[in-house]
Design an enzyme around this catalytic site. Sequence first.
Site, mmCIF file in Angstrom:
data_model
loop_
_atom_site.group_PDB
_atom_site.id
_atom_site.type_symbol
_atom_site.label_atom_id
_atom_site.label_comp_id
_atom_site.label_asym_id
_atom_site.label_seq_id
_atom_site.Cartn_x
_atom_site.Cartn_y
_atom_site.Cartn_z
ATOM 1 N N CYS A 84 0.846 -1.190 0.000
ATOM 2 C CA CYS A 84 0.000 0.000 0.000
ATOM 3 C C CYS A 84 0.887 1.249 0.000
ATOM 4 C CB CYS A 84 -0.983 -0.045 1.163
ATOM 5 S SG CYS A 84 -2.357 1.135 0.998
ATOM 6 N N HIS A 174 -3.451 -5.396 0.438
ATOM 7 C CA HIS A 174 -2.941 -5.773 1.764
ATOM 8 C C HIS A 174 -2.980 -7.293 1.949
ATOM 9 C CE1 HIS A 174 -2.626 -1.788 3.723
ATOM 10 N NE2 HIS A 174 -3.616 -1.455 2.913
ATOM 11 N N GLU A 176 -1.491 -8.896 4.125
ATOM 12 C CA GLU A 176 -1.369 -9.173 5.561
ATOM 13 C C GLU A 176 -2.678 -9.047 6.325
ATOM 14 O OE1 GLU A 176 -1.199 -4.685 5.675
ATOM 15 O OE2 GLU A 176 -0.902 -6.318 4.245
#
Length: 244
Positions: A84, A174, A176
């Site tokens: 990001c 993202h 994660e």
Amino acid sequence: MVVQHTKNGGARRLGDWLNDDGLKLDVVPAFDGSALPARLEHDAVVVLGGGYLPDDDQRAPWLRQTRALVAEALGRDRPILGICLGGQLLAQVAGGTVEAETGLPENGSTPIHMRAEAHDDPLFHDLPDVVPAIEHHEDAITALPAEAVWLASSERCPYQAFRYGRSAWGVQFHPEVTPDRILEWNADKLRRQGFDPQELYRQALTDDAASARHWRTVASRFADVVHASTDTSAAAEEKREDHP
């Protein structure tokens, strides 16, 4: 080194995956004043997301040093993964362009479309043509650096993933983040942007098994790149010691 820009913006499951693959993570919570090193002391760099532009030095003064470390990593061919804001920062350091509130915002689980260039990429090869990933951004890369390899896109944001050089990757999404994070976002702002927070959460839950499986593979491949880079550096250092 993992650069963390916000209190809630940690490495999450990506950190667990990289740890499981033998990487020791040095997380620097730069947002709370933790100092970044003056020079790169690590084998690789991961730059996480945050609500800033890559050069928003007034609100996030540590970004100047983050950019310097990413530039140093590029110069020394150390592996980089930018997520990001981190991907935007990598793009800007390498000569690309990032703009605030450009295009349409993306939130929640989003189909990421692999381009033909991804087929032989060290991280993205052999992924399905479409892989879901959680998005949460308004700012975006509007021009990739010269010589960057464009790897993936989405309907609202063309530059979802790219590689620069041999071992630096930036992604807009993202990998994660898990669905529970969506419940922590500003629900009123999401509605103003035309999103239903509960529907975002439901869709992310539906997509999470596939998302986690494929981004876990990408994380493992990044760890392999780091290990290979470390082995190469160690061999070069040993050669210099043998032949001063």
